[in-house]
Design a protein around this motif. Structure first.
Motif, PDB file in Angstrom:
ATOM      1  N   HIS A 157       0.854  -1.150   0.057  1.00 49.55           N
ATOM      2  CA  HIS A 157       0.154  -0.036  -0.018  1.00 49.55           C
ATOM      3  C   HIS A 157       0.834   1.303   0.099  1.00 49.55           C
ATOM      4  O   HIS A 157       0.428   2.238  -0.613  1.00 49.55           O
ATOM      5  N   TRP A 158       1.944   1.353   0.788  1.00 51.81           N
ATOM      6  CA  TRP A 158       2.662   2.507   0.795  1.00 51.81           C
ATOM      7  C   TRP A 158       3.501   2.471  -0.466  1.00 51.81           C
ATOM      8  O   TRP A 158       3.432   3.901  -1.073  1.00 51.81           O
ATOM      9  N   ALA A 159       3.706   1.555  -1.149  1.00 51.83           N
ATOM     10  CA  ALA A 159       4.605   1.965  -2.480  1.00 51.83           C
ATOM     11  C   ALA A 159       3.352   2.249  -3.441  1.00 51.83           C
ATOM     12  O   ALA A 159       3.814   3.018  -4.319  1.00 51.83           O
ATOM     13  N   GLU A 160       2.335   1.776  -3.596  1.00 54.13           N
ATOM     14  CA  GLU A 160       1.256   2.294  -4.368  1.00 54.13           C
ATOM     15  C   GLU A 160       0.852   3.823  -4.077  1.00 54.13           C
ATOM     16  O   GLU A 160       0.333   4.095  -5.450  1.00 54.13           O
ATOM     17  N   THR A 161       0.849   4.343  -2.909  1.00 55.50           N
ATOM     18  CA  THR A 161       0.397   5.632  -2.758  1.00 55.50           C
ATOM     19  C   THR A 161       1.574   6.813  -2.575  1.00 55.50           C
ATOM     20  O   THR A 161       1.238   7.842  -2.556  1.00 55.50           O
ATOM     21  N   GLU A 162       2.836   6.339  -2.448  1.00 45.77           N
ATOM     22  CA  GLU A 162       3.824   7.517  -2.293  1.00 45.77           C
ATOM     23  C   GLU A 162       4.329   7.758  -3.834  1.00 45.77           C
ATOM     24  O   GLU A 162       4.391   6.884  -4.761  1.00 45.77           O
ATOM     25  N   PRO A 163       4.456   9.214  -3.879  1.00 42.82           N
ATOM     26  CA  PRO A 163       4.904   9.623  -5.065  1.00 42.82           C
ATOM     27  C   PRO A 163       6.364   9.812  -5.161  1.00 42.82           C
ATOM     28  O   PRO A 163       7.020  10.263  -4.658  1.00 42.82           O
ATOM     29  N   PHE A 164       7.025   8.599  -6.300  1.00 42.20           N
ATOM     30  CA  PHE A 164       8.227   8.772  -6.525  1.00 42.20           C
ATOM     31  C   PHE A 164       8.278   9.030  -8.018  1.00 42.20           C
ATOM     32  O   PHE A 164       7.533   8.469  -8.809  1.00 42.20           O
ATOM     33  N   ARG A 165       9.475   9.956  -8.485  1.00 41.51           N
ATOM     34  CA  ARG A 165       9.660  10.178  -9.681  1.00 41.51           C
ATOM     35  C   ARG A 165      10.362   8.928 -10.354  1.00 41.51           C
ATOM     36  O   ARG A 165      10.346   8.508 -11.638  1.00 41.51           O
ATOM     37  N   ASP A 166      11.072   8.323  -9.627  1.00 39.46           N
ATOM     38  CA  ASP A 166      11.955   7.170 -10.101  1.00 39.46           C
ATOM     39  C   ASP A 166      11.813   5.714  -9.438  1.00 39.46           C
ATOM     40  O   ASP A 166      11.656   5.636  -8.247  1.00 39.46           O
TER      41      ASP A 166
END
Length: 115
Positions: free
Chosen positions: A88-97
Motif C-alpha cells: 500500500h505504501w509503495a502504491e501511494t507514495e509519489p516517486f519520480r524514479d
C-alpha cells in the motif's frame, strides 16, 4: 537524490531551529542515497525518533545487515502503525524514479515489514 540532500542542507542553514520532520526528510534522503550509517544517526535523533521514522530506520539497518535491530525497529513501528503494508505504501507514495521506490521497498522487506 544529491539535489534533495542539497535542498535539505539549505533548509537546515536557513532555519536554526528545525522541526522534527526536517530530520525525517534528511534521513529519507540519506537512505535513498545509500548513506545508511548517516541515515541511522539522523533517524535516531530525539527530534524524530519514535515517529514514522522507524520504518526508514529499520530499512537502513537492514541494508547494513543489522537484521535483529532492523526487525526490532519494524516491530516498534508496527505497534503505532498496525495497518501498515509495504504494498500500500509503495502504491501511494509519489516517486519520480521506480528504482528509488524499489530501494525503499527492498529495505522494508529486509526489515520484515509486512507485504
Amino acid at each position: 537524490v544529491g539535489e534533495g540532500l542539497e535542498h535539505i542542507a539549505k533548509a537546515f542553514r536557513l532555519n536554526p531551529f528545525p522541526a522534527g520532520w526536517y530530520y525525517l526528510t534528511l534521513g529519507q534522503a540519506q537512505y535513498a542515497a545509500g548513506q545508511y550509517e548517516a541515515a541511522i544517526e539522523t533517524l535516531r535523533r530525539d527530534e524524530t525518533y519514535r515517529t514514522s521514522s522507524r520504518r526508514f530506520l529499520a530499512a537502513s539497518l537492514a541494508q547494513l545487515g543489522r537484521l535483529d535491530e532492523a526487525r526490532a525497529e519494524a516491530e516498534l513501528f508496527l505497534v503505532a502503525n498496525p495497518r501498515f503494508s509495504t504494498r500500500h505504501w509503495a502504491e501511494t507514495e509519489p516517486f519520480r524514479d521506480a528504482r528509488t521506490l524499489e530501494h525503499f521497498v527492498d529495505g522494508y522487506r529486509k526489515a520484515g515489514l509486512p507485504e
